[in-house]
Design an enzyme around this catalytic site. Structure first.
Site, PDB file in Angstrom:
ATOM      1  N   GLY A 217       0.815  -1.198   0.000  1.00 28.12           N
ATOM      2  CA  GLY A 217       0.000   0.000   0.000  1.00 28.12           C
ATOM      3  C   GLY A 217       0.851   1.251   0.000  1.00 28.12           C
ATOM      4  N   THR A 244       2.636  -3.415  -7.211  1.00 27.69           N
ATOM      5  CA  THR A 244       3.763  -2.488  -7.372  1.00 27.69           C
ATOM      6  C   THR A 244       3.921  -2.075  -8.824  1.00 27.69           C
ATOM      7  OG1 THR A 244       4.896  -3.535  -5.516  1.00 27.69           O
ATOM      8  CG2 THR A 244       6.240  -2.203  -6.997  1.00 27.69           C
ATOM      9  N   THR A 270       7.929 -11.810  -7.980  1.00 23.42           N
ATOM     10  CA  THR A 270       6.975 -12.651  -7.272  1.00 23.42           C
ATOM     11  C   THR A 270       7.599 -14.014  -7.086  1.00 23.42           C
ATOM     12  OG1 THR A 270       4.842 -13.796  -7.345  1.00 23.42           O
ATOM     13  CG2 THR A 270       5.813 -13.216  -9.455  1.00 23.42           C
ATOM     14  N   ASP A 272       6.018 -16.629  -6.595  1.00 25.14           N
ATOM     15  CA  ASP A 272       5.114 -17.651  -7.120  1.00 25.14           C
ATOM     16  C   ASP A 272       5.362 -18.003  -8.579  1.00 25.14           C
ATOM     17  OD1 ASP A 272       3.924 -17.762  -4.672  1.00 25.14           O
ATOM     18  OD2 ASP A 272       2.202 -16.514  -5.212  1.00 25.14           O
ATOM     19  N   MET A 429       9.998 -19.178   5.391  1.00 28.71           N
ATOM     20  CA  MET A 429      11.420 -19.535   5.382  1.00 28.71           C
ATOM     21  C   MET A 429      11.989 -19.534   3.968  1.00 28.71           C
ATOM     22  SD  MET A 429      11.513 -22.632   8.147  1.00 28.71           S
ATOM     23  CE  MET A 429      13.194 -23.030   7.694  1.00 28.71           C
ATOM     24  N   ILE A 430      11.178 -19.981   2.994  1.00 33.82           N
ATOM     25  CA  ILE A 430      11.711 -20.150   1.640  1.00 33.82           C
ATOM     26  C   ILE A 430      11.881 -18.819   0.913  1.00 33.82           C
ATOM     27  CG2 ILE A 430      10.680 -22.438   1.488  1.00 33.82           C
ATOM     28  CD1 ILE A 430       8.655 -21.275  -0.484  1.00 33.82           C
ATOM     29  N   ARG A 431      11.301 -17.740   1.435  1.00 30.34           N
ATOM     30  CA  ARG A 431      11.443 -16.454   0.740  1.00 30.34           C
ATOM     31  C   ARG A 431      12.356 -15.482   1.471  1.00 30.34           C
ATOM     32  NH1 ARG A 431       5.833 -12.944   1.294  1.00 30.34           N
ATOM     33  NH2 ARG A 431       6.259 -12.035   3.340  1.00 30.34           N
TER      34      ARG A 431
END
Length: 493
Positions: A217, A244, A270, A272, A429-431
């Site tokens: 935001g 963004t 991202t 994902d 944890m993975i990011r």
């Protein structure tokens, strides 16, 4: 050649001719340890990347259309609204590092095809401008005042991108005035900036997160562009996801309206890996690699006890790429649940039925699910109301805990069967870790490509690989609303 400036509905129609392909990913698995993906037949997993545009977003694109079906999705250029700008020789001509390169600069006519394979006689399809340094630039190094901002969630590699933008500007083009905007978009109008230099960013790629801080935001177009104008900034590098990049589009349009000589370059982010058009998002390889640790832990726990069941929840709001790739890489996963594929729990062919069969056959099993899978089932059982975060993303229910509890209840109450269940949730944890070697190289190429594009006068673009060739893509395409994700609203970052 025909040059067209089309409205939103016309763009959608023209692109739909080239966005109908739905690649099938075949999943090969040894017969003694088969994987099941609910909702798909013949072990074929289909991902749709149909391109759409939100009706609330007024957009115009430069399309060059030729008789043979060649379509160039061109990116905006500063000379579109400032036609009298001067050009300067690219400083790279004097760089020893570029002296040994056979072709120093990208040919202005070079383009990258969105589709590698086309049928004989069919339209040539959509193309994008090839990324890279141009022979002429529209900024002198001493006049450049650049800034970098990071927004949205974390992702491995953000610090690497920051580092390489700074080093690219300084070492390749001699730019010295570089600042970091702290705390996301709201940092533009809250005076939170820090100076950046190659020395200050030297080792930040070894850390996770972002040294600039981030937020969701806070997007106020007028205040942001006022700040850009007041500070004398003329190159803006924006690292972030769907909201963004949508914000970047709005900023570019306001800059164009005011007639400012300011390039806006986006680096799409991202974890994902669900960005329309480009091959892969940075940080994805690192996330899949880190997810292996969680899957391995769940497998060890499951195979060490009778009727052991390990459930691992991974990130993936609207698309299951992390879950799917981690599953394929692990080879220890029996069932993978993803948002693209609806599944059901009870009855023949349901998840409970499959779990029972696998436990009887093997004595243990591992289930991997993406966080966005089965959300409709959780919402129905909890009678929950949809809510969104500051970026306009739907707030997800914890499908992992919900599934674990339902599995326990089913086998304890209905089947009178003991299941030793272990639930592993490495979601964040993975990011939060530093990027691996592969992503570090990829982030460097993205950052340098963005720098080359901004120096060459391009604006309102994002950088990304299309068929393994880096290209400049209109921001409006990279934040298009797809069924797999990249949902966004015009007023958030």
């Amino acid at each position: 050649m025909e040059t067209a400036s089309l409205s939103r509905p016309q763009i959608s129609l023209s692109l739909s001719r080239f966005c109908k392909g739905r690649p099938r990913i075949h999943l090969d698995r040894p017969a003694q340890n088969p994987i099941k993906l609910f909702g798909f037949s013949s072990k074929k997993l289909v991902f749709r990347r149909d391109l759409r545009f939100p009706a609330s977003f007024p957009i115009k694109a430069k399309l060059q259309i030729e008789d043979d079906g060649f379509v160039l999705e061109d990116v905006p250029h500063l000379t579109d609204f400032l036609p009298s700008l001067h050009t300067y020789p690219n400083p790279l001509k004097k760089s020893p590092a570029y002296a040994i390169v056979e072709q120093d600069f990208v040919n202005p006519e070079d383009v990258v095809s969105q589709r590698v394979v086309i049928r004989k006689g069919s339209p040539r399809g959509t193309h994008f401008r090839r990324a890279g340094p141009r022979e002429k630039v529209y900024f002198e190094p001493e006049e450049v005042c650049s800034c970098i901002v990071t927004c949205g969630g974390l992702c491995p590699g953000i610090n690497t991108v920051i580092r390489e933008i700074v080093c690219g500007l300084n070492y390749m083009y001699g730019v010295t005035e570089i600042m970091g905007i702290k705390g996301g978009y709201r940092g533009f109008y809250s005076s939170n900036t820090i100076p950046l230099s190659p020395k200050s960013v030297n080792d930040i790629h070894k850390r996770g997160g972002t040294i600039l801080g981030t937020s969701r935001g806070g997007h106020d177009t007028t205040k942001i562009v006022d700040s850009i104008q007041d500070r004398g900034i003329n190159q803006v590098y924006i690292i972030g996801g769907d909201g963004t990049q949508k914000g970047a589009s709005v900023i570019y349009k306001e800059i164009e309206r005011r007639g400012l000589k300011v390039s806006v370059a986006g680096i799409p982010k991202t974890i994902d890996n669900d960005i329309t058009v480009i091959d892969k998002s940075f940080g994805f390889d690192t996330a899949v690699e880190e997810a292996q640790r969680a899957i391995n832990a769940a497998h060890v726990e499951a195979e060490s006890v009778d009727n052991g069941l390990g459930i691992v929840k991974l990130m993936g709001r609207y698309s299951g790429f992390i879950a799917m790739y981690a599953t394929l890489a692990s080879r220890d996963v029996d069932c993978c649940l993803i948002p693209e594929s609806p599944f059901y729990l009870e009855g023949e062919g349901g998840l409970f039925d499959f779990i029972e069969k696998r436990l009887k056959e093997n004595g243990h099993m591992v289930v991997v699910l993406a966080e966005g899978a089965g959300q409709e089932l959780v919402a129905q059982s909890m009678r929950a109301v949809d809510e969104t975060d500051a970026s306009g993303n739907q707030l997800l229910h914890d499908v992992g805990l919900w599934l674990a509890q339902n599995v326990k209840d089913h086998f304890t109450t209905n089947r009178k069967m003991t299941v030793n269940l272990k639930y592993v949730d490495p979601t964040y944890m993975i990011r939060a870790i530093p990027s691996n070697a592969s992503d570090n190289i990829y982030c460097t190429l993205l950052a340098h490509g963005a720098v080359h594009g901004a120096m060459a006068g391009y604006t309102g673009f994002t950088i990304g690989p299309v068929n393994n060739r880096h290209a400049y893509i209109p921001t409006l395409l990279c934040n298009g609303d797809t069924e797999q994700g990249w949902h966004h609203r015009p007023d958030v970052g």
